[in-house]
Write a protein that holds these residues in place. Structure first.
Motif, mmCIF file in Angstrom:
data_model
loop_
_atom_site.group_PDB
_atom_site.id
_atom_site.type_symbol
_atom_site.label_atom_id
_atom_site.label_comp_id
_atom_site.label_asym_id
_atom_site.label_seq_id
_atom_site.Cartn_x
_atom_site.Cartn_y
_atom_site.Cartn_z
ATOM 1 N N ALA A 99 0.831 -1.200 0.000
ATOM 2 C CA ALA A 99 0.000 0.000 0.000
ATOM 3 C C ALA A 99 0.872 1.259 0.000
ATOM 4 C CB ALA A 99 -0.927 -0.011 1.216
ATOM 5 N N LYS A 100 1.945 1.232 0.784
ATOM 6 C CA LYS A 100 2.852 2.378 0.815
ATOM 7 C C LYS A 100 3.540 2.575 -0.536
ATOM 8 C CE LYS A 100 3.876 2.295 5.770
ATOM 9 N NZ LYS A 100 4.938 2.112 6.794
ATOM 10 N N ARG A 101 3.896 1.472 -1.189
ATOM 11 C CA ARG A 101 4.544 1.589 -2.493
ATOM 12 C C ARG A 101 3.587 2.190 -3.516
ATOM 13 N NH1 ARG A 101 7.529 -3.548 -5.000
ATOM 14 N NH2 ARG A 101 5.388 -4.383 -4.967
ATOM 15 N N ALA A 102 2.311 1.812 -3.438
ATOM 16 C CA ALA A 102 1.320 2.399 -4.355
ATOM 17 C C ALA A 102 1.198 3.901 -4.111
ATOM 18 C CB ALA A 102 -0.024 1.711 -4.175
ATOM 19 N N GLN A 103 1.201 4.307 -2.847
ATOM 20 C CA GLN A 103 1.135 5.736 -2.540
ATOM 21 C C GLN A 103 2.373 6.477 -3.059
ATOM 22 O OE1 GLN A 103 0.607 5.983 1.681
ATOM 23 N NE2 GLN A 103 -1.392 4.967 1.672
ATOM 24 N N VAL A 104 3.540 5.846 -2.877
ATOM 25 C CA VAL A 104 4.778 6.472 -3.340
ATOM 26 C C VAL A 104 4.779 6.581 -4.860
ATOM 27 C CG1 VAL A 104 7.277 6.138 -3.534
ATOM 28 C CG2 VAL A 104 6.132 5.829 -1.330
ATOM 29 N N ASN A 105 4.310 5.559 -5.554
ATOM 30 C CA ASN A 105 4.255 5.618 -7.023
ATOM 31 C C ASN A 105 3.337 6.741 -7.490
ATOM 32 O OD1 ASN A 105 6.057 3.520 -7.421
ATOM 33 N ND2 ASN A 105 4.437 1.939 -7.438
ATOM 34 N N ALA A 106 2.212 6.910 -6.784
ATOM 35 C CA ALA A 106 1.316 8.010 -7.130
ATOM 36 C C ALA A 106 1.983 9.353 -6.883
ATOM 37 C CB ALA A 106 0.018 7.902 -6.320
ATOM 38 N N GLY A 107 2.730 9.451 -5.807
ATOM 39 C CA GLY A 107 3.457 10.687 -5.509
ATOM 40 C C GLY A 107 4.513 10.984 -6.555
ATOM 41 N N ILE A 108 5.175 9.932 -7.051
ATOM 42 C CA ILE A 108 6.185 10.132 -8.092
ATOM 43 C C ILE A 108 5.534 10.650 -9.376
ATOM 44 C CG2 ILE A 108 7.798 8.907 -9.611
ATOM 45 C CD1 ILE A 108 8.521 7.112 -7.267
ATOM 46 N N THR A 109 4.373 10.089 -9.723
ATOM 47 C CA THR A 109 3.668 10.544 -10.927
ATOM 48 C C THR A 109 3.284 12.019 -10.811
ATOM 49 O OG1 THR A 109 2.782 8.316 -11.262
ATOM 50 C CG2 THR A 109 1.665 10.126 -12.403
ATOM 51 N N GLU A 110 2.784 12.393 -9.628
ATOM 52 C CA GLU A 110 2.407 13.788 -9.411
ATOM 53 C C GLU A 110 3.624 14.703 -9.461
ATOM 54 O OE1 GLU A 110 0.289 16.531 -5.931
ATOM 55 O OE2 GLU A 110 0.408 14.343 -5.734
ATOM 56 N N ALA A 111 4.727 14.271 -8.798
ATOM 57 C CA ALA A 111 5.934 15.091 -8.782
ATOM 58 C C ALA A 111 6.555 15.197 -10.165
ATOM 59 C CB ALA A 111 6.943 14.499 -7.791
ATOM 60 N N GLN A 112 6.446 14.136 -10.970
ATOM 61 C CA GLN A 112 6.992 14.165 -12.320
ATOM 62 C C GLN A 112 6.217 15.154 -13.195
ATOM 63 O OE1 GLN A 112 9.739 12.047 -13.585
ATOM 64 N NE2 GLN A 112 9.597 13.746 -15.026
ATOM 65 N N ALA A 113 4.892 15.162 -13.042
ATOM 66 C CA ALA A 113 4.079 16.093 -13.837
ATOM 67 C C ALA A 113 4.392 17.541 -13.457
ATOM 68 C CB ALA A 113 2.600 15.791 -13.616
ATOM 69 N N ALA A 114 4.544 17.785 -12.141
ATOM 70 C CA ALA A 114 4.862 19.147 -11.701
ATOM 71 C C ALA A 114 6.242 19.560 -12.193
ATOM 72 C CB ALA A 114 4.787 19.231 -10.180
ATOM 73 N N PHE A 115 7.164 18.619 -12.189
ATOM 74 C CA PHE A 115 8.520 18.933 -12.661
ATOM 75 C C PHE A 115 8.515 19.240 -14.154
ATOM 76 C CE2 PHE A 115 12.428 17.376 -14.664
ATOM 77 C CZ PHE A 115 13.348 18.254 -14.109
ATOM 78 N N ASN A 116 7.785 18.449 -14.930
ATOM 79 C CA ASN A 116 7.730 18.679 -16.380
ATOM 80 C C ASN A 116 7.163 20.072 -16.692
ATOM 81 O OD1 ASN A 116 8.756 16.130 -16.797
ATOM 82 N ND2 ASN A 116 6.741 15.186 -17.160
ATOM 83 N N ASN A 117 6.127 20.443 -15.940
ATOM 84 C CA ASN A 117 5.533 21.754 -16.148
ATOM 85 C C ASN A 117 6.500 22.871 -15.762
ATOM 86 O OD1 ASN A 117 3.445 23.563 -16.812
ATOM 87 N ND2 ASN A 117 2.769 23.665 -14.664
ATOM 88 N N ALA A 118 7.180 22.677 -14.631
ATOM 89 C CA ALA A 118 8.136 23.687 -14.171
ATOM 90 C C ALA A 118 9.314 23.790 -15.126
ATOM 91 C CB ALA A 118 8.612 23.345 -12.761
ATOM 92 N N GLN A 119 9.704 22.674 -15.708
ATOM 93 C CA GLN A 119 10.827 22.693 -16.648
ATOM 94 C C GLN A 119 10.477 23.459 -17.929
ATOM 95 O OE1 GLN A 119 12.075 18.838 -18.150
ATOM 96 N NE2 GLN A 119 14.234 19.481 -18.094
ATOM 97 N N LYS A 120 9.268 23.259 -18.425
ATOM 98 C CA LYS A 120 8.835 23.990 -19.625
ATOM 99 C C LYS A 120 8.783 25.492 -19.358
ATOM 100 C CE LYS A 120 6.129 20.193 -21.552
ATOM 101 N NZ LYS A 120 4.747 19.699 -21.909
ATOM 102 N N ASP A 121 8.233 25.862 -18.185
ATOM 103 C CA ASP A 121 8.185 27.290 -17.847
ATOM 104 C C ASP A 121 9.589 27.863 -17.717
ATOM 105 O OD1 ASP A 121 5.461 27.214 -17.848
ATOM 106 O OD2 ASP A 121 5.252 27.019 -15.662
#
Length: 358
Positions: A99-121
């Motif tokens: 369950a913790k690994r699933a939460q961490v994977n979801a957090g990685i997906t969210e952090a990756q999307a935020a990073f991609n957006n910040a990188q483009k800006d």
């Protein structure tokens, strides 16, 4: 007249009582049969070694445990099984980790999307700043957003590494190829952090760990060849002092000395008791008086040995003992080299017992 008869009768009874009390007791020891015994004289030895006790252990061994608490769901090995490095041995319930690994994977997906957006800006504002279309303040703000997004993504990835590391303590694998020597858990048992689960060792490669007191540790030299007597089989093996502990603060004044055994075909196993004979220098040699350990009588903290007197009676003499040499023990005081002692008896010995020396 009646008074006179009463006095005479009383005097007669009194004299009869004292006459009976004066009868001597029979001496039971006079009719005791002599005890059949055999005697011997101590062995003198020019001692050129010191002997200490030790225990045989495998050079490569490991006790497997876990850092996680959970029920054991699977055991893939039993005592005596040969296992290979990396083989799964024990599985512990890890639903919480999943369950913790699933939460961490979801957090990685969210952090990756935020990073991609910040990188483009960041890239867009960098182009605008180069054309003087963005201020320094705007560039600093977008750079801070980009660095924070990058840090959050890295933190999320490290959390996944942490979870994966915890999975290693839920799926216990063999750290090396060897043999299972002990199993302390069954399917359905609760495994607790630090609890021993399995023990492995590599067969055929053994060493002996001996405890040497501080008074003798200076006589032990690393690299010296020694003789190792295996008590259960009586075999004498050769070995080399491979390691000497430099501290005895946690062992009550006893220093641990490791002896690497030479390759041999002897039937030895971990846990067997052994006696290690360390050679000494020529200046340390001294005469020893040795008697069989079976001839020693133990009374609490005292040790004694029976000796025959000139009248062929048994005398228990208290002695002070030293080192053990094989099946014999050194007598430091209480018995001289030329004196006889009783080695065996076909009856009970005690002080003053008559002897029939064979």
């Amino acid at each position: 007249m009646n008074t006179k008869l009463y006095i005479i009768g009383l005097l007669g009874a009194t004299s009869l009582f004292f006459s009976c009390g004066d009868s001597p007791e029979k001496n039971t020891t006079e009719n005791t049969a002599p005890v059949e015994v055999t005697v011997n004289t101590p062995t003198e030895s020019d001692q050129s070694f010191i002997t200490f006790s030790g225990k045989v252990e495998a050079v490569e061994n490991a006790t497997l445990s876990t850092r996680n608490m959970g029920y054991v769901t699977q055991i893939n090995a039993k005592v005596g099984d040969k296992v290979k490095k990396g083989q799964l041995l024990i599985a512990i319930n890890n639903a919480d980790l999943q369950a913790k690994r699933a939460q961490v994977n979801a957090g990685i997906t969210e952090a990756q999307a935020a990073f991609n957006n910040a990188q483009k800006d960041y890239e867009r504002y960098q182009a605008l700043f180069s054309e003087n279309s963005a201020t320094q303040k705007e560039m600093d703000d977008i750079n801070a957003r980009y660095e924070m997004a990058k840090a959050r993504l890295e933190a999320a990835r490290q959390q996944k590494n942490e979870i994966n590391a915890q999975f290693a303590y839920s799926n216990i694998t063999a750290p090396f190829s060897g043999v299972v020597t002990d199993k302390n858990v069954e399917v359905g048992d609760m495994a607790n952090p630090g609890m021993p689960l399995l023990r492995l060792q590599v067969p055929g490669n053994f060493e002996v760990r001996a405890s040497v007191p501080e008074s003798e540790i200076a006589s032990v030299e690393q690299g010296k060849k020694v003789d190792v007597l295996i008590k259960s089989s009586g075999e004498t093996l050769e070995g080399v002092v491979s390691e000497i502990s430099t501290s005895a603060s946690n062992s009550g004044g006893q220093y641990t000395v490791k002896i690497a055994l030479d390759q041999n075909d002897a039937e030895i196993y971990s846990g067997m008791y052994a006696s290690v004979q360390f050679p000494t220098t020529a200046g340390d040699k001294r005469e020893m008086i040795l008697v069989p350990e079976s001839a020693i009588i133990n009374h609490g903290d005292l040790q004694g040995i029976y000796t025959p007197s000139e009248q062929n009676t048994a005398i228990l003499r208290w002695v002070r003992l030293g080192k053990k040499v094989g099946d014999k023990v050194e007598v430091l005081s209480g018995l001289s080299a030329g004196e006889s002692y009783i080695t065996s008896a076909e009856g009970k010995l005690y002080n003053g017992a008559s002897l029939n020396i064979q």
